[in-house]
Design an enzyme around this catalytic site. Structure first.
Site, short mmCIF file in Angstrom:
data_model
loop_
_atom_site.label_atom_id
_atom_site.label_comp_id
_atom_site.label_asym_id
_atom_site.label_seq_id
_atom_site.Cartn_x
_atom_site.Cartn_y
_atom_site.Cartn_z
N CYS A 116 0.81 -1.22 0.00
CA CYS A 116 0.00 0.00 0.00
C CYS A 116 0.84 1.27 0.00
CB CYS A 116 -0.93 0.02 1.21
SG CYS A 116 -2.06 -1.38 1.21
N HIS A 256 -2.98 7.37 2.86
CA HIS A 256 -3.46 6.11 2.27
C HIS A 256 -4.85 5.81 2.81
CE1 HIS A 256 -3.85 2.04 1.09
NE2 HIS A 256 -3.61 1.52 2.27
N ASN A 286 -9.96 0.38 0.13
CA ASN A 286 -8.50 0.37 0.11
C ASN A 286 -8.04 -0.20 -1.24
OD1 ASN A 286 -5.78 -0.17 0.41
ND2 ASN A 286 -5.97 -1.09 2.43
O1 UT7 Z 1 -3.65 -1.08 3.79
C1 UT7 Z 1 -3.05 -2.15 4.43
C2 UT7 Z 1 -3.17 -2.04 5.85
N1 UT7 Z 1 -4.42 -2.58 6.36
C3 UT7 Z 1 -5.12 -1.86 7.23
O2 UT7 Z 1 -4.80 -0.72 7.46
C4 UT7 Z 1 -6.25 -2.54 7.97
C5 UT7 Z 1 -6.13 -2.20 9.44
N2 UT7 Z 1 -7.18 -2.81 10.26
C6 UT7 Z 1 -8.46 -2.38 10.21
O3 UT7 Z 1 -8.82 -1.52 9.42
C7 UT7 Z 1 -9.43 -2.97 11.20
O4 UT7 Z 1 -8.73 -3.69 12.18
C8 UT7 Z 1 -10.50 -3.90 10.57
C9 UT7 Z 1 -11.43 -3.07 9.72
C10 UT7 Z 1 -9.84 -4.98 9.73
C11 UT7 Z 1 -11.33 -4.57 11.65
O5 UT7 Z 1 -11.89 -3.58 12.52
P1 UT7 Z 1 -11.71 -3.69 14.09
O6 UT7 Z 1 -12.44 -2.55 14.67
O7 UT7 Z 1 -10.26 -3.81 14.37
O8 UT7 Z 1 -12.52 -5.00 14.41
P2 UT7 Z 1 -12.02 -6.32 15.14
O9 UT7 Z 1 -11.21 -7.14 14.19
O10 UT7 Z 1 -11.43 -5.96 16.46
O11 UT7 Z 1 -13.40 -7.05 15.39
C12 UT7 Z 1 -14.38 -6.48 16.27
C13 UT7 Z 1 -15.65 -7.31 16.16
C14 UT7 Z 1 -15.41 -8.79 16.22
O12 UT7 Z 1 -16.49 -9.38 16.92
P3 UT7 Z 1 -16.33 -9.81 18.45
O13 UT7 Z 1 -15.18 -10.77 18.50
O14 UT7 Z 1 -16.06 -8.53 19.19
O15 UT7 Z 1 -17.64 -10.43 18.75
C15 UT7 Z 1 -15.47 -9.22 14.78
O16 UT7 Z 1 -15.88 -10.55 14.63
O17 UT7 Z 1 -16.26 -7.04 14.89
C16 UT7 Z 1 -16.52 -8.29 14.24
N3 UT7 Z 1 -16.43 -8.07 12.80
C17 UT7 Z 1 -17.48 -7.70 12.06
N4 UT7 Z 1 -18.75 -7.44 12.37
C18 UT7 Z 1 -19.56 -7.07 11.36
C19 UT7 Z 1 -15.33 -8.18 12.02
N5 UT7 Z 1 -15.66 -7.88 10.76
C20 UT7 Z 1 -16.99 -7.58 10.75
C21 UT7 Z 1 -17.88 -7.19 9.74
N6 UT7 Z 1 -19.15 -6.94 10.09
N7 UT7 Z 1 -17.51 -7.02 8.46
#
Ligand code: UT7
Length: 334
Positions: A116, A256, A286
């Site tokens: 990225c 980004h 992204n």
């Molecule tokens: O460009 C390359 C670099 N990449 C990035 O910059 C990505 C960086 N990371 C992120 O943007 C975020 O970490 C994500 C968008 C990937 C995830 O968001 P988050 O706020 O970190 O969520 P999380 O992984 O901590 O998950 C929180 C909750 C979980 O449920 P529980 O365990 O709390 O019950 C996930 O299962 O959200 C749940 N979850 C979803 N719920 C609804 C994960 N994905 C989804 C979804 N819809 N699509």
């Protein structure tokens, strides 16, 4: 002769027609518009659906528009650097495809992979070439079909990514404009948190790699998020500090487009108001190496000659970087 600077003198871009909305995604995995908008900030993303087309096609579309807009003579293009982590083939490069299609008769061509952060790395490379005096006119492209390695059964990654390409013309000037400074860094310990497990020479495609879903992105989102916020913010602060930039004299931050919460955190570092931070993540998601040139393309009309801009990005590697750019023309007139 005075010191040479590398300036961007035109932008082309292209996104595929197919719009994948959050509502459609919600029918594919257990998610919803509210979660995606709150946690990521993506409303829709573009997907290149047509069989047999890849990021090379997107790159060619963006470069074609760049040539049309700038009316540059193809025979004067001396090189094409295509930043991509989703190339059409291991070899030859996407950039070779561009050179062939555009009939650039006097150009070198290669791809550069810095995930990225690819556009910043490629721009920095092109700028050094221009500043050395060896080259006068180059094209830098960021082109990605990230959706080719997205698992549309994995709700934690599939809302994030989209396809697209942006291309810029980079030329020499003696005016004090263009690429002023950069800080590029890499932390290889990030491999485990963000990578594409198979398809390279360590794990070439086999029935087993396909069955194990190793051709899809592996991302540990929370960890990547923390590294992205810390490193993009730190490098933004460092490049601002060493160039005397602050919220009052800086015109734009162009980050980004990976997650709107990361973007806000980076803006907060310099206390920049969000109306001076260029954000189009809601439309494209992204697009990896295409995200910064697509932001320049979308917001070209806002940019004025002399505008002070910080670009910053973070990606798999981990690679990260920030650059300070003085914009070279009035975008509204293009
Ligand atoms: O460009 C390359 C670099 N990449 C990035 O910059 C990505 C960086 N990371 C992120 O943007 C975020 O970490 C994500 C968008 C990937 C995830 O968001 P988050 O706020 O970190 O969520 P999380 O992984 O901590 O998950 C929180 C909750 C979980 O449920 P529980 O365990 O709390 O019950 C996930 O299962 O959200 C749940 N979850 C979803 N719920 C609804 C994960 N994905 C989804 C979804 N819809 N699509």
């Amino acid at each position: 002769m005075g010191k040479l600077h590398a300036i961007i003198t035109g932008i082309g871009g292209y996104v595929p027609d197919y719009v994948l909305t959050n509502d459609e995604l919600s029918q594919m995995v257990d998610t919803n518009d509210e979660w995606i908008m709150t946690r990521i900030g993506v409303k829709e993303r573009r997907v290149l659906k047509e069989e047999g087309l890849g990021s090379g096609y997107l790159a060619k579309k963006a470069v074609r528009q760049l040539l049309d807009k700038t009316d540059v003579d193809p025979d004067t293009i001396e090189g094409v650097i295509c930043a991509t982590c989703s190339p059409d083939y291991h070899f030859p490069s996407n950039a070779s495809e561009v050179v062939e299609e555009m009939h650039f008769s006097k150009a070198f061509a290669y791809d550069l992979e810095a995930a990225c952060c690819g556009f910043i790395y490629a721009m920095d490379t092109a700028s050094c070439m221009i500043e050395s005096g060896r080259y006068k006119r180059l094209i830098v492209v960021g082109a990605e079909k990230t959706t080719s390695f997205v698992d549309y059964t994995d709700r934690s990654t599939c809302p994030i990514f989209g396809d697209g390409a942006g291309a810029v013309l980079v030329e020499a000037t003696e005016e004090d404009l263009g690429w002023q400074d950069s800080i590029l860094r890499t932390d290889g310990s990030g491999f485990q948190y963000l990578h594409l497990p198979a398809g390279g020479c360590v794990h070439p495609a086999t029935h087993e790699t396909i069955d194990a879903k190793m051709h899809f992105i592996h991302q540990e989102g929370r960890t990547v998020f923390k590294y992205a916020v810390t490193n993009m913010s730190n490098l933004t602060a460092e490049i601002a500090q060493r160039n005397g930039l602050n919220k009052d004299n800086l015109d734009w931050i162009i980050p980004h487009q990976a997650n709107v919460r990361i973007i806000q955190a980076v803006a907060n570092t310099l206390e920049m108001p969000m109306d001076k931070v260029l954000v189009n993540i809601q439309h494209y998601g992204n697009t990896s190496a295409a995200s910064l040139p697509l932001a320049l393309w979308d917001f070209e009309k806002k940019l004025r000659k002399g505008d002070k801009i910080i670009l910053t990005a973070f990606g798999a590697g981990f690679v990260f970087g920030s650059a300070y750019l003085k914009w070279a023309y009035d975008g509204a007139e293009k």
